[in-house]
Each structure stands twice: as C-alpha cells, then as structure tokens.
Motif scaffolding. Structure first.
Motif, mmCIF file in Angstrom:
data_model
loop_
_atom_site.group_PDB
_atom_site.id
_atom_site.type_symbol
_atom_site.label_atom_id
_atom_site.label_comp_id
_atom_site.label_asym_id
_atom_site.label_seq_id
_atom_site.Cartn_x
_atom_site.Cartn_y
_atom_site.Cartn_z
ATOM 1 N N UNK A 11 0.795 -1.157 0.063
ATOM 2 C CA UNK A 11 0.035 0.053 -0.074
ATOM 3 C C UNK A 11 0.696 1.249 -0.108
ATOM 4 N N UNK A 12 1.952 1.249 0.665
ATOM 5 C CA UNK A 12 2.706 2.326 0.779
ATOM 6 C C UNK A 12 3.417 2.868 -0.701
ATOM 7 N N UNK A 13 3.714 1.696 -1.507
ATOM 8 C CA UNK A 13 4.134 2.040 -2.744
ATOM 9 C C UNK A 13 3.244 2.347 -3.431
ATOM 10 N N UNK A 14 2.098 1.957 -3.657
ATOM 11 C CA UNK A 14 1.155 2.571 -4.184
ATOM 12 C C UNK A 14 0.596 3.957 -4.030
ATOM 13 N N UNK A 15 0.819 4.397 -2.737
ATOM 14 C CA UNK A 15 0.373 5.453 -2.465
ATOM 15 C C UNK A 15 1.549 6.405 -2.751
ATOM 16 N N UNK A 16 2.700 6.229 -2.942
ATOM 17 C CA UNK A 16 3.962 7.004 -3.365
ATOM 18 C C UNK A 16 3.667 7.063 -4.886
ATOM 19 N N UNK A 17 3.322 5.974 -5.599
ATOM 20 C CA UNK A 17 3.154 6.184 -7.165
ATOM 21 C C UNK A 17 2.053 6.811 -7.518
ATOM 22 N N UNK A 18 1.032 6.730 -6.694
ATOM 23 C CA UNK A 18 -0.144 7.665 -6.838
ATOM 24 C C UNK A 18 0.067 9.161 -6.707
ATOM 25 N N UNK A 19 0.613 9.556 -5.691
ATOM 26 C CA UNK A 19 1.158 10.964 -5.681
ATOM 27 C C UNK A 19 2.143 11.582 -6.653
ATOM 28 N N UNK A 39 -6.030 -6.702 -10.220
ATOM 29 C CA UNK A 39 -5.691 -5.912 -11.081
ATOM 30 C C UNK A 39 -6.306 -6.349 -12.546
ATOM 31 N N UNK A 40 -6.449 -7.481 -12.846
ATOM 32 C CA UNK A 40 -7.177 -7.583 -14.254
ATOM 33 C C UNK A 40 -8.468 -7.330 -14.127
ATOM 34 N N UNK A 41 -9.073 -7.492 -13.044
ATOM 35 C CA UNK A 41 -10.637 -6.997 -12.949
ATOM 36 C C UNK A 41 -10.673 -5.418 -13.201
ATOM 37 N N UNK A 42 -9.612 -4.835 -12.314
ATOM 38 C CA UNK A 42 -9.919 -3.242 -12.546
ATOM 39 C C UNK A 42 -9.451 -2.936 -13.807
ATOM 40 N N UNK A 43 -8.533 -3.432 -14.539
ATOM 41 C CA UNK A 43 -8.029 -3.017 -15.936
ATOM 42 C C UNK A 43 -9.130 -3.084 -16.813
ATOM 43 N N UNK A 44 -10.062 -4.033 -16.465
ATOM 44 C CA UNK A 44 -11.467 -4.442 -17.622
ATOM 45 C C UNK A 44 -12.450 -3.277 -17.222
ATOM 46 N N UNK A 45 -12.282 -2.779 -15.992
ATOM 47 C CA UNK A 45 -13.030 -1.656 -15.516
ATOM 48 C C UNK A 45 -12.822 -0.250 -16.045
ATOM 49 N N UNK A 46 -11.484 -0.119 -15.941
ATOM 50 C CA UNK A 46 -11.171 1.092 -16.142
ATOM 51 C C UNK A 46 -10.463 1.525 -17.677
ATOM 52 N N UNK A 47 -9.889 0.371 -18.237
ATOM 53 C CA UNK A 47 -9.295 0.353 -19.662
ATOM 54 C C UNK A 47 -8.109 1.359 -19.524
ATOM 55 N N UNK A 48 -7.091 1.354 -18.863
ATOM 56 C CA UNK A 48 -5.998 2.217 -18.746
ATOM 57 C C UNK A 48 -5.309 1.739 -19.797
ATOM 58 N N UNK A 49 -4.212 3.042 -20.109
ATOM 59 C CA UNK A 49 -3.291 2.988 -21.179
ATOM 60 C C UNK A 49 -1.955 2.245 -20.856
ATOM 61 N N UNK A 50 -1.877 2.361 -19.557
ATOM 62 C CA UNK A 50 -0.436 1.726 -19.034
ATOM 63 C C UNK A 50 -0.912 0.965 -17.727
ATOM 64 N N UNK A 51 -0.400 -0.269 -17.387
ATOM 65 C CA UNK A 51 -0.697 -0.910 -16.303
ATOM 66 C C UNK A 51 0.602 -1.028 -15.561
ATOM 67 N N UNK A 52 0.901 -0.236 -14.384
ATOM 68 C CA UNK A 52 2.199 -0.670 -13.545
ATOM 69 C C UNK A 52 2.161 -1.780 -12.835
ATOM 70 N N UNK A 53 3.003 -2.857 -13.170
ATOM 71 C CA UNK A 53 2.596 -4.352 -12.690
ATOM 72 C C UNK A 53 3.791 -4.844 -11.693
ATOM 73 N N UNK A 54 3.658 -4.888 -10.445
ATOM 74 C CA UNK A 54 4.711 -5.356 -9.587
ATOM 75 C C UNK A 54 4.936 -6.881 -10.130
ATOM 76 N N UNK A 55 6.275 -7.375 -10.040
ATOM 77 C CA UNK A 55 6.406 -8.736 -10.592
ATOM 78 C C UNK A 55 6.180 -9.667 -9.417
ATOM 79 N N UNK A 56 6.499 -9.282 -8.085
ATOM 80 C CA UNK A 56 6.544 -10.219 -7.056
ATOM 81 C C UNK A 56 5.345 -9.694 -6.326
ATOM 82 N N UNK A 57 4.196 -10.752 -6.312
ATOM 83 C CA UNK A 57 3.394 -10.475 -5.302
ATOM 84 C C UNK A 57 2.579 -11.875 -4.507
ATOM 85 N N UNK A 58 3.377 -11.996 -3.631
ATOM 86 C CA UNK A 58 3.185 -13.389 -2.748
ATOM 87 C C UNK A 58 1.888 -13.699 -2.565
ATOM 88 N N UNK A 59 0.946 -12.817 -2.387
ATOM 89 C CA UNK A 59 -0.164 -13.345 -1.983
ATOM 90 C C UNK A 59 -1.454 -12.836 -3.271
#
Length: 217
Positions: A11-19, A39-59
């Motif tokens: 969440x901290x990373x997302x907040x920093x990137x958001x700002x 993320x896939x669900x949100x992408x279908x809803x928002x139709x972004x131009x770019x997705x910033x995708x973290x490589x390692x998401x253990x959960x």
C-alpha cells in the motif's frame, strides 16, 4: 492524458506512485489493486493506457501470470513491470509474457515517468542495465554462430576479408578494388569490430574456416 493502473501488494508503494503520477500534467491514476487477479478486474473496468505491474506479489496472482492473462484480454494496454530484481531471467520472462518493458523499483522518478510515456505510445522500455544484458545475450548468440557473424558484413567487407586471407597487403587491396588505402583500412577496422577480432592472423584463420578462398571477387 495517460491513464495508469497500479498493481502492487504494498500500500505504501501504491500511495507513493499515486502521488507521483497524479502530479504529472499528462498522467492520471485510474485505479489500484493489491494483486494480479484484482488488477485484471480493475483493468477491464478502467481500460488504462498503462498498467504498472509489480513482479513479485506473494499473496494472489503474481505479475508474470497476470501480465500474460491481461494481454489476452486487453492487448492494446501496455504493461510496465516494476521489479526489485535486476536479473535477466525475470527480464526475459517478463518480455515473453507480453510486457512492454521493465523498470527497477530503485530507479529515479524521472526514469519511471519516461518509461510510462514511452510504453503509452507503443514503444518498449528497458532500464539501462537490462538493455546491456539483452545486448550481451544477443552478441553472445551471434558469437556462437559464425554464419550469423559473417552475414553482418557488407559485400565490400567480405571482399576485403577474402583478399586479406589471400595474403594481400592493404595497398594491394586498394589497387585491386580501385579504392584508397584509407578506405581499405576503414573497412578492415569495421569488419574486425563486427567479427570481434583484433589481429590480422585472427581474420585469416576465420576466413579460412569460412572457406573464403573460393569466395568470388
């Protein structure tokens, strides 16, 4: 306006990137997700131009499998992988899944902004060390295949290599091809660089192995 979706389990990373991204005049964060499936669900809803995708998401779903699935659903959406790993294995796998590029999480903000802008218009982006690794891999593959190296040479360079193998000096080559000695030296320097060789004996040995004594001049 470049619409960006953030997918990162911190969440901290997302907040920093958001700002950071919302402070840019031409960028807007249109959504966030903490793992791949979301993320896939949100992408279908928002139709972004770019997705910033973290490589390692253990959960939940990881970045690589999410990228592969998302590209099938939204092929026009660019996916930029965020990673802590400066590792060529991760890099190659990310590109194979359809990612438009990779950026290290330790990269300066300016590099991330440039990367987003680049992939948003259809270009690929790799962080500098990744580009170096890809070039080393490419050159390594070429070095293993003499035929590939030979194909890098121009017809004039092949002619000069053949004449070198036949024992002609630079001046004699110049006279035979009706060019200046300086031009011969330039071509010789270029072909040595392409073949990754440093001495005339190396060139002669290579030319003999390639059977260039029968190469037409």
């Amino acid at each position: 306006m470049i619409k960006v979706l953030l997918v990162d389990d911190h969440a901290v990373v997302r907040t920093g990137l958001n700002l950071l991204l919302n402070s840019q005049e031409n960028m807007e964060v249109v959504g966030e997700a903490s793992e791949g499936a979301e993320g896939i669900k949100k992408a279908q809803e928002t139709k972004p131009d770019v997705v910033l995708m973290d490589l390692s998401m253990p959960h939940g779903k990881d970045g690589l499998s999410s990228t592969s699935e998302l590209k099938k659903i939204l092929p026009e959406t660019a996916i930029l992988i965020l990673t802590m790993h400066d590792d060529e294995e991760y890099l190659f796998r990310a590109i194979q899944t359809g990612a438009s590029g990779c950026v290290l999480k330790s990269a300066p903000h300016s590099e991330l902004i440039n990367a987003i802008q680049s992939v948003s218009v259809g270009n690929a982006y790799l962080h500098p060390s990744a580009t170096k690794k890809l070039m080393e891999e490419y050159l390594g593959n070429i070095k293993e295949s003499g035929s590939d190296l030979f194909e890098l040479l121009s017809e004039r360079e092949k002619e000069i290599l053949t004449l070198i193998a036949r024992g002609y000096a630079n001046k004699e080559i110049a006279e035979k091809l009706i060019i200046s000695v300086k031009t011969v030296e330039t071509h010789k320097s270029n072909l040595m660089e392409k073949l990754q060789m440093k001495t005339r004996p190396e060139l002669v040995s290579y030319a003999l192995k390639k059977g260039l004594l029968g190469y037409g001049i």
